[in-house]
Design an enzyme around this catalytic site. Structure first.
Site, PDB file in Angstrom:
ATOM      1  N   ILE A  60      39.097  43.742  32.094  1.00 53.63           N
ATOM      2  CA  ILE A  60      39.463  43.062  30.844  1.00 53.63           C
ATOM      3  C   ILE A  60      40.330  41.849  31.162  1.00 53.63           C
ATOM      4  O   ILE A  60      40.161  40.773  30.586  1.00 53.63           O
ATOM      5  CB  ILE A  60      40.186  44.044  29.899  1.00 53.63           C
ATOM      6  CG1 ILE A  60      39.164  45.045  29.377  1.00 53.63           C
ATOM      7  CG2 ILE A  60      40.875  43.309  28.753  1.00 53.63           C
ATOM      8  CD1 ILE A  60      39.715  46.157  28.565  1.00 53.63           C
ATOM      9  N   CYS A 434      17.122  55.232  22.632  1.00 54.96           N
ATOM     10  CA  CYS A 434      16.453  55.686  23.853  1.00 54.96           C
ATOM     11  C   CYS A 434      16.094  57.169  23.773  1.00 54.96           C
ATOM     12  O   CYS A 434      15.121  57.507  23.117  1.00 54.96           O
ATOM     13  CB  CYS A 434      17.300  55.345  25.072  1.00 54.96           C
ATOM     14  SG  CYS A 434      16.268  55.157  26.533  1.00 54.96           S
ATOM     15  N   ARG A 517      12.485  56.524  31.572  1.00 58.41           N
ATOM     16  CA  ARG A 517      11.369  56.931  32.420  1.00 58.41           C
ATOM     17  C   ARG A 517      10.220  57.426  31.554  1.00 58.41           C
ATOM     18  O   ARG A 517       9.065  57.248  31.871  1.00 58.41           O
ATOM     19  CB  ARG A 517      11.878  58.037  33.350  1.00 58.41           C
ATOM     20  CG  ARG A 517      10.906  58.504  34.389  1.00 58.41           C
ATOM     21  CD  ARG A 517      11.596  59.378  35.438  1.00 58.41           C
ATOM     22  NE  ARG A 517      12.415  58.586  36.332  1.00 58.41           N
ATOM     23  CZ  ARG A 517      13.703  58.796  36.608  1.00 58.41           C
ATOM     24  NH1 ARG A 517      14.340  59.796  36.003  1.00 58.41           N
ATOM     25  NH2 ARG A 517      14.371  58.044  37.448  1.00 58.41           N
ATOM     26  N   HIS A 564      18.156  50.006  24.441  1.00 57.91           N
ATOM     27  CA  HIS A 564      19.589  50.244  24.198  1.00 57.91           C
ATOM     28  C   HIS A 564      20.194  49.044  23.477  1.00 57.91           C
ATOM     29  O   HIS A 564      20.693  48.119  24.114  1.00 57.91           O
ATOM     30  CB  HIS A 564      20.321  50.450  25.528  1.00 57.91           C
ATOM     31  CG  HIS A 564      20.016  51.757  26.166  1.00 57.91           C
ATOM     32  ND1 HIS A 564      20.763  52.890  25.927  1.00 57.91           N
ATOM     33  CD2 HIS A 564      19.040  52.127  27.020  1.00 57.91           C
ATOM     34  CE1 HIS A 564      20.256  53.902  26.620  1.00 57.91           C
ATOM     35  NE2 HIS A 564      19.211  53.467  27.289  1.00 57.91           N
ATOM     36  N   GLU A 566      22.909  48.685  22.064  1.00 61.70           N
ATOM     37  CA  GLU A 566      24.355  48.521  22.276  1.00 61.70           C
ATOM     38  C   GLU A 566      24.667  47.557  23.420  1.00 61.70           C
ATOM     39  O   GLU A 566      25.746  46.968  23.478  1.00 61.70           O
ATOM     40  CB  GLU A 566      25.023  49.886  22.525  1.00 61.70           C
ATOM     41  CG  GLU A 566      24.736  50.554  23.869  1.00 61.70           C
ATOM     42  CD  GLU A 566      23.431  51.356  23.911  1.00 61.70           C
ATOM     43  OE1 GLU A 566      22.549  51.100  23.072  1.00 61.70           O
ATOM     44  OE2 GLU A 566      23.306  52.228  24.790  1.00 61.70           O
TER      45      GLU A 566
HETATM   46  N1  GLN Z   1      15.758  60.596  29.522  1.00 58.05           N
HETATM   47  C1  GLN Z   1      14.959  59.695  28.775  1.00 58.05           C
HETATM   48  C2  GLN Z   1      13.985  58.914  29.659  1.00 58.05           C
HETATM   49  O1  GLN Z   1      14.177  58.855  30.839  1.00 58.05           O
HETATM   50  C3  GLN Z   1      15.814  58.745  27.963  1.00 58.05           C
HETATM   51  C4  GLN Z   1      16.608  57.819  28.804  1.00 58.05           C
HETATM   52  C5  GLN Z   1      17.786  57.216  28.077  1.00 58.05           C
HETATM   53  O2  GLN Z   1      18.170  57.667  27.023  1.00 58.05           O
HETATM   54  N2  GLN Z   1      18.390  56.203  28.653  1.00 58.05           N
HETATM   55  O3  GLN Z   1      13.051  58.340  29.188  1.00 58.05           O
END
Ligand code: GLN
Length: 613
Positions: A60, A434, A517, A564, A566
């Protein structure tokens, strides 16, 4: 020689750099590689090294400082140097190390890189992150290729040489091939640690080679204030700074972290023991908000001292600074303004006890809360404890929004599925991220399509309905090797007229960051669509489902991203998926919110009726 002709990569780099000293690689003990075209003195280096202890908020501190300098119109690039032997943060457990932050180019990094991106408002790449594992691997691979021209390969100068090379390469990444004005280096750990010693040595060499006014060393230290004494003590800081000086580094600036403002007496002692003038000792005591730090640094004159030490005053652009400052000050003041709205949001995760595991989600919510003037109370829910629907309902009772975040491994997944069900059935705004996106698909499959045994092959390889699966053939099309993840920024095409497109300002495509994945098994897409679950965000070429939503007739706000969101939220540019969630939650409590300017922008369905008035 084990090889015939060295490839260009194996050529002794930086002959040009050494020639500035009238030397060639073969004729000197120095190993000081630099990329072709590197101009010594063009790029300046600010190096932040911790003393006394870790956990002082070095990231930071360094990012706030970099922001201050960037706001003056200079180009900056930060680098985090990790002492561990991992090649990246991909395999680190978020419970121990905080979240894994994914960069646009797919590099899995330490969560501090997230701090840099957010505070600087700048996209970083794998060049901004270096680990001891990367350095040693590169040196050893080069040795096998015969890249050291018969010399014995040593920590000094070869390992340190590579570190200098990486720093100079980073310096070359400015716009249009220009060198960056200032590289900010954050050394992980503290001075005296065994594992970061070679970085500190490399930086000492760098300062020597780059010459006067090239490098500014900042010692970030800690002032103890034991409660039994009731006064600040400087001894630990003195000893810490001495460790740095033993390594041959004379700090130019000492920044003192402390609970309370550091007293003049303590600053004088530190100045006296460290050879640093009193005006270059700064109190960096705890503040109410991290967003206030850049302005506090400015008020204390830290930026001016850096510019003087590096002789950079001529490169600043005061007009640019004013604009950037006003925007940031506006945000940082609004953090404390009384909020017009209030909601409670449940985060149904696995590492509920440790906020660092979901640091970017926490920040994304904070960004929205400022922009929507909403006090968002977060209820952290550990889904491992939710054994049935009634328990999930109790855990979520009273929240106006639910996030099911990303995750790996089976623990807590059934609880997450129950939380998604609760949000869907009770029409409570929901954002699946995700794994949370995958969970929403499984929940819909089980409870709406009636597919008993619907699951992800990650948790149940032989399940009756593998709605989420690894799909190696599909990955091959994308060029992703077996077993590895889809990482980094991908384009997402948005369906016209969808909630997703509404959130992204009517756009029909956007880019977000991925780290997964498993994916939606395409053979279930049609059934899901017919029952209402729409994949409104897709891969431009392959049948990869990237964003889902329920139509307004079924739910006010039910969305999920295989990505994601975020990771791309910034204080001055909050992510739309979070803005939509919080806005929908506000509207669920205060229907009149939909008619406000912010409501029209962020609440689906609000735009048309209001415009007709
Ligand atoms: N475990 C899930 C996958 O590999 C989701 C991965 C995650 O939430 N970053 O697709």
């Amino acid at each position: 020689m084990p090889h015939s002709e060295p490839s260009p990569a194996d050529q002794p780099e930086g002959a040009g750099f050494l020639s500035q000293f009238g030397k060639s690689e073969e004729s000197t003990e120095w190993h000081s590689p630099a990329p072709a075209g590197y101009l010594r003195g063009k790029t300046k280096f600010v190096v932040v090294i911790g003393t006394v202890m870790s956990g002082l908020g070095k990231g930071i501190f360094a990012s706030s400082l970099a922001k201050l300098i960037k706001d003056k119109g200079l180009s900056v690039s930060p680098i985090k140097m990790e002492g561990y032997l991992n090649i990246d943060s991909g395999t680190l457990n978020p419970y121990r190390h905080g979240e894994v932050f994914v960069l646009a180019d797919g590099c899995e990094t330490d969560m501090d890189l997230g701090t840099y991106e957010r505070i600087l408002g700048q996209e970083l790449t794998r060049k901004n992150f270096i680990t001891a594992g990367q350095v040693y691997t590169e040196v050893l691979e080069r040795e096998r290729r015969g890249g050291y021209l018969g010399r014995d390969v040593q920590m000094i100068p070869h390992v340190t040489g590579l570190v200098k090379m990486r720093l100079r390469e980073l310096a070359m990444t400015g716009n249009n091939g220009n060198q960056v004005d200032v590289v900010f280096v954050e050394v992980g750990g503290t001075a005296g640690d065994y594992e970061n010693g070679f970085y500190i040595e490399a930086l000492r060499e760098l300062a020597f080679e780059e010459g006067p006014e090239s490098t500014c060393f900042v010692a970030l230290t800690y002032i103890l204030e034991p409660s039994i004494l009731g006064e600040q003590k400087s001894k630990a800081a003195q000893l810490g700074i001495k460790r740095l000086m033993e390594a041959g580094i004379q700090p130019h600036i000492v920044a003192c972290r402390a609970k309370n403002p550091v007293t003049e007496k303590v600053m004088e002692k530190i100045a006296m023991f460290s050879n640093v003038p009193l005006k270059r000792i700064f109190s960096m005591h705890d503040r109410e908000s991290v967003y206030a730090i850049p302005e506090e640094m400015r008020a204390a004159g830290l930026d001016r001292e850096i510019l003087s030490i590096l002789n950079l005053h001529d490169r600043t652009n005061p007009a640019k600074e004013d604009t950037a400052r006003v925007a940031w000050l506006d945000f940082s003041r609004r953090i404390f303004a009384t909020r017009r709205h209030q909601i409670e949001l449940g985060i149904s995760g696995k590492y509920a006890a440790l906020r660092d595991a979901y640091a970017s989600i926490d920040k994304a919510i904070e960004h929205c809360s400022v922009h929507l003037s909403c006090d968002v109370r977060v209820r952290w829910i550990d889904t491992s404890d939710l054994m049935d629907d009634a328990q999930a309902a109790r855990a979520l009772d009273g929240v106006q929004a639910v996030i099911v975040p990303g995750g790996f491994g089976q623990r807590g997944v059934e609880g997450k599925i129950r939380c998604a069900k609760w949000a869907r059935v009770n029409k409570v705004p929901f954002l699946g991220i995700c794994l949370g996106f995958q969970v929403a698909v499984i929940e819909f499959g089980r409870n709406v399509l009636g597919l008993a045994g619907a699951n992800s092959t990650e948790f149940e390889p032989n399940c009756a309905h593998p709605m989420i699966s690894e799909l190696p053939d599909q990955k091959k099309l994308e060029g992703i090797m077996g077993g590895t993840m889809r990482l980094g920024t991908q384009q997402v095409l948005l369906e016209p007229g969808s909630l997703a497109s509404f959130l992204y300002g009517g756009k029909l495509e956007m880019r977000e960051r991925f780290r997964h994945r498993y994916e939606v098994e395409p053979s279930y897409i049609e059934q899901l669509h017919e029952a209402g679950l729409r994949f409104s965000g897709r891969h431009p070429k392959f049948p990869i489902m990237q964003l889902l939503e329920l139509p307004q007739s079924m739910h006010p706000y039910f969305v999920g991203g295989q990505f994601h969101p975020e990771l791309t939220s910034r204080p001055l540019a909050p992510n739309p998926m979070f803005m939509g969630l919080v806005a929908a939650a506000i509207a669920s409590r205060e229907p009149e919110f939909a008619a406000t300017e912010l409501g029209r922008r962020w609440v689906r369905g609000a735009a048309k009726p209001v415009a007709a008035h």
